[in-house]
Design an enzyme around this catalytic site. Structure first.
Site, PDB file in Angstrom:
ATOM      1  N   PRO A 370      59.710  27.096  42.834  1.00 16.35           N
ATOM      2  CA  PRO A 370      60.884  27.365  43.673  1.00 16.35           C
ATOM      3  C   PRO A 370      60.620  26.133  44.581  1.00 16.35           C
ATOM      4  CG  PRO A 370      59.355  28.926  43.928  1.00 16.35           C
ATOM      5  CD  PRO A 370      58.615  28.285  42.932  1.00 16.35           C
ATOM      6  N   CYS A 371      61.575  25.395  44.998  1.00 17.67           N
ATOM      7  CA  CYS A 371      61.734  24.416  46.186  1.00 17.67           C
ATOM      8  C   CYS A 371      62.814  24.934  47.147  1.00 17.67           C
ATOM      9  CB  CYS A 371      62.085  23.052  45.740  1.00 17.67           C
ATOM     10  SG  CYS A 371      60.721  22.360  44.436  1.00 17.67           S
TER      11      CYS A 371
END
Ligand SMILES: C[S@@+](CC[C@H](N)C(=O)[O-])C[C@H]1O[C@@H](n2cnc3c(N)ncnc32)[C@H](O)[C@@H]1O
Length: 740
Positions: A370-371
């Protein structure tokens, strides 16, 4: 500049209009064909690097040479992340063009290194040459090993191609696929409920390659429960990826300490089996102070006792006590309790069962780190240095785990923002890290709707393959897609299906009704997690999505067909939204629309109130996207295609009302839009289940990618995307599922 040319006898005859040469002297230096040279770049830029492949004179007597270009990392898509790559490394390309001979600056020496070169030999040759190359770069984002011979993995590799040669091809008609050869191991990082890895395993399975999710990691406990319930065979680790990474290093140390590394594993699944029965001593009382280690049950790196201090911990079953007395004990405190033998026994057992992977154990890693630092919902995004943003740190952790375990194949998924945000730096970083670790790499952008589900959903995928493997291709679309994703120009050609090639036929897109029209009617207040279907499938999509899991003879039950329960006020609002596609809060009393399609209050009538006293139309609907949005309380039609299924089900800023029922789409309806087979169950509170579904990689996409992976494993390397032999969800009928 002084030029002196030596004419080529052969070429002179072939090219009558131009004169070709085998040598040229530029500024006193002789250059021969196939030698390498620096070529003048723009002011302030480092000179380009080329192979001289032709020297010729044009009809108007200009002297030219044909350059075959080498790319420095900074000139590839790695761009600003070129510091990740050895400065002596350049990339071969098939890009050629003609340039004035006097743009040659000086000689440069370049050596081609084989992909599996011995590091000592590499170091030695690097002293003698200015540059080396071992990969080819092709625009926009493909790096591949340069082979002199056909790829055959090393004999010690578990991917033995000879074994694979006997694999039967997919047989669509009789629903059988012969799987032979070794089972390949998959580690799913940031696994969520496991949609990505499950689809990949189905996809490889349909092509006769056995892939099994051996380990999965996610910090969300509900997602882990879902994964476990659907995959009892998987070691599901409910921890952060960072802690998992430290655990891997600690586990390696333990295996070294007990002399296990390199030892033959006792793979018999029953060999280490111990009775799980609890030897409870009836005479022990709660106040009994005497605790002796019975056995160890698990190991983790973290802070299970919430002391504020992360460490290596072992889970202990105390002698004479039941499981309710199990505790996590720090490793350093166990050294005092004389239980080294019990620890050793636990580690040997874990080594044999591959409880945790060691280097070389993992064939394939997949995951979508996840960014959150690039999310459009995050107002504090760091545009200047997104890599330093803690919220984007998982990209680094993901690559570090790959670096440590060195799998043969890698697949990363992410939102399109990864190549858009802050000029695409995170995307460049991901490619740079893989190439720096010597992975061949290819980037593709896929819309889930193009692969047979009723939503658009554009996502970026990045394949990696170690140098001796074939780099997997991407699958070509099977269906028309409604809606366009916004992709930076530089990556436009990475969108699968962007070539407008008519050699493959696209089916019409799947509509919401095709996916969900067979599901029984439920109300906003339905709280049942299980129910009967109550009717037969109405479409081919529904028939295949209802298939039973292989080996299951149980009657199919419909799971998770329940909606997020709206509160009384929202429910009252939803009941007043007319039953046609596109109806929304604008259809409620007191709202008017101006000529610019923006909403305003009808001041000629008093604002309508609900029985609770709240406004019928909340203010946020009127102000959302400056009053121009039609999404709040939006109703879908049976002929709608959803843009993207997300993890929330509140109707306040998105259109997700059922076409003819007064509720939001249920968890199962969203799951159908994502291509989850109906037998795939979800765990946790309702909101968590929506989240798992919205977070997932669409099954339509992951199965298609599994198919292309299998083709690479079976030894096929193709330069073009592949045509899928069967569309989704019909491929679910190829086993491992059975028709209901
Ligand atoms: C996009 S979802 C993954 C979906 C999954 N690939 C699938 O197809 O079902 C991202 C997941 O990462 C997990 N996650 C976020 N940060 C994490 C971390 N630091 N370590 C482990 N998991 C994390 C979240 O709980 C979430 O389930």
């Amino acid at each position: 500049m002084e030029l002196c040319l030596v004419m080529s006898e052969d070429e002179k005859e072939i090219y009558q209009a131009r004169c070709h040469y085998t040598k040229a002297i530029v500024d006193g230096i002789q250059f021969e064909l196939n030698e390498h040279a620096y070529v003048k770049a723009e002011e302030g830029q480092p000179d380009y690097i080329a192979r001289i492949v032709e020297i010729f004179e044009t009809v108007d007597k200009q002297l030219y040479f044909s350059a075959q270009w080498f790319f420095r990392a900074a000139d590839t898509v790695i761009k600003s992340q070129a510091h990740l790559i050895d400065p002596q490394r350049v990339f071969y390309s098939e890009m050629k063009d003609d340039n004035p001979l006097n743009s040659i600056v000086s000689k440069v020496t370049i050596i081609q290194l084989p992909p599996d070169v011995d590091p000592a030999k590499k170091e030695k040759s690097l002293k003698l040459f200015d540059y080396y190359y071992d990969m080819q770069y092709s625009k926009p984002v493909t790096f591949t090993t340069l082979h002199t011979e056909r790829v055959t993995p090393k004999s010690e590799s578990p991917l033995v191609l000879e074994d694979m040669s006997s694999i039967g091809e997919v047989e669509n008609n009789n629903k059988s696929v012969k799987s032979e050869g070794p089972t390949l191991t998959l580690l799913d990082l940031y696994a969520g409920c496991g949609a990505m890895s499950t689809g990949l395993c189905y996809g490889t399975g349909f092509s006769g390659v056995k892939l099994e999710t051996k380990w999965a990691v996610d910090m969300n406990k509900h997602a882990c429960e879902s994964l476990k319930i659907n995959h009892p065979e998987t070691e599901v680790r409910n921890e952060s990826a960072e802690d998992f990474f430290t655990m891997l290093k600690e586990w390696e140390k333990l295996c070294v300490e007990f002399g296990l590394i390199g030892m033959q594993r006792d793979e018999d699944p029953n060999a280490n089996e111990e009775s799980d029965s609890e030897e409870v001593d009836e005479n022990k009382s709660e106040d009994d102070e005497e605790f002796e280690v019975g056995k160890f049950l698990a190991v983790c790196f973290g802070d299970p006792n919430k002391t504020g201090n992360k460490k290596l911990h072992f889970k202990v079953r105390w002698k004479g006590y039941s499981s309710k007395h199990d505790t996590w004990e720090p490793y350093d405190s166990l050294s005092e309790c004389n239980c080294k033998e019990a620890i050793k026994e636990f580690v040997i057992k874990g080594y044999n069962s591959r409880m945790l992977p060691l280097r070389g154990d993992v064939d394939f890693i997949c995951g979508g780190p996840p960014c959150q630092g690039i999310s459009g919902h995050n107002r504090f995004r760091n545009y200047e240095s997104p890599l330093e943003d803690e919220k984007n740190h998982q990209l680094v952790v993901y690559m570090d785990i790959i670096d440590f375990l060195k799998p043969k194949f890698v697949l990363m998924e992410n939102v399109v923002d990864i190549i858009k945000f802050a000029n695409g730096i995170l995307g460049y970083h991901a490619v740079g890290r893989l190439v720096a670790m010597n992975y061949q790499t290819r980037l593709g952008i896929m819309a889930a709707g193009s692969y047979g589900v009723s939503q658009c959903r554009y996502r970026v995928f990045l394949w990696g393959a170690s140098t001796m493997m074939n780099l997997p291709q991407f699958p070509l679309p099977t269906h028309e897609v409604v809606g366009k994703g916004v992709v930076p120009n530089e990556f436009k050609d990475c969108v699968l299906g962007s070539d407008n090639d008519e050699s493959y036929k696209l089916e019409k897109n799947i509509f919401l009704g095709d996916a969900i029209s067979d599901l029984p009617e439920v109300t906003n207040y339905n709280g049942a997690d299980e129910m009967e279907y109550g009717g037969a499938p109405r479409t081919s999509f529904q028939k295949f999505i209802r298939m039973r899991k292989q080996g299951s003879s149980k009657k199919m039950i419909l799971y998770d067909h329940r909606p997020l329960e709206l509160n009384e006020d929202d429910y009252a609002r939803v009941c007043l939204i007319p039953k046609f596609k596109g109806a929304n809060f604008r259809n409620l009393a007191g709202v008017l629309v101006d000529e610019k399609d923006k909403v305003y209050w009808d001041t000629s009538v008093p604002k309508v109130k609900l029985p609770s006293g709240k406004q019928l139309v909340p203010n946020y609907c009127m102000t959302f996207v400056g009053g121009s949005s039609k999404k709040p309380f939006g109703r879908l039609g049976m002929d709608s295609v959803v843009k993207t299924v997300v993890g929330r089900a509140e109707p306040h800023n998105q259109a997700l009302l059922h076409p003819n029922q007064d509720r939001v789409l249920t968890i199962r309806e969203n799951a159908r839009l994502q291509g989850f087979p109906d037998h795939y169950r979800l765990c946790g509170p309702v909101k968590e289940r929506y989240l798992q579904v919205g977070n997932a990689v669409s099954f339509a996409v992951s199965t298609a990618l599994g198919y292309t992976l299998a083709r690479a494993i079976k030894g096929e390397s193709t330069s073009k995307p592949l045509i899928l032999p069967v569309k989704f969800p019909d491929c679910l009928g190829l086993s491992p599922m059975k028709e209901e």
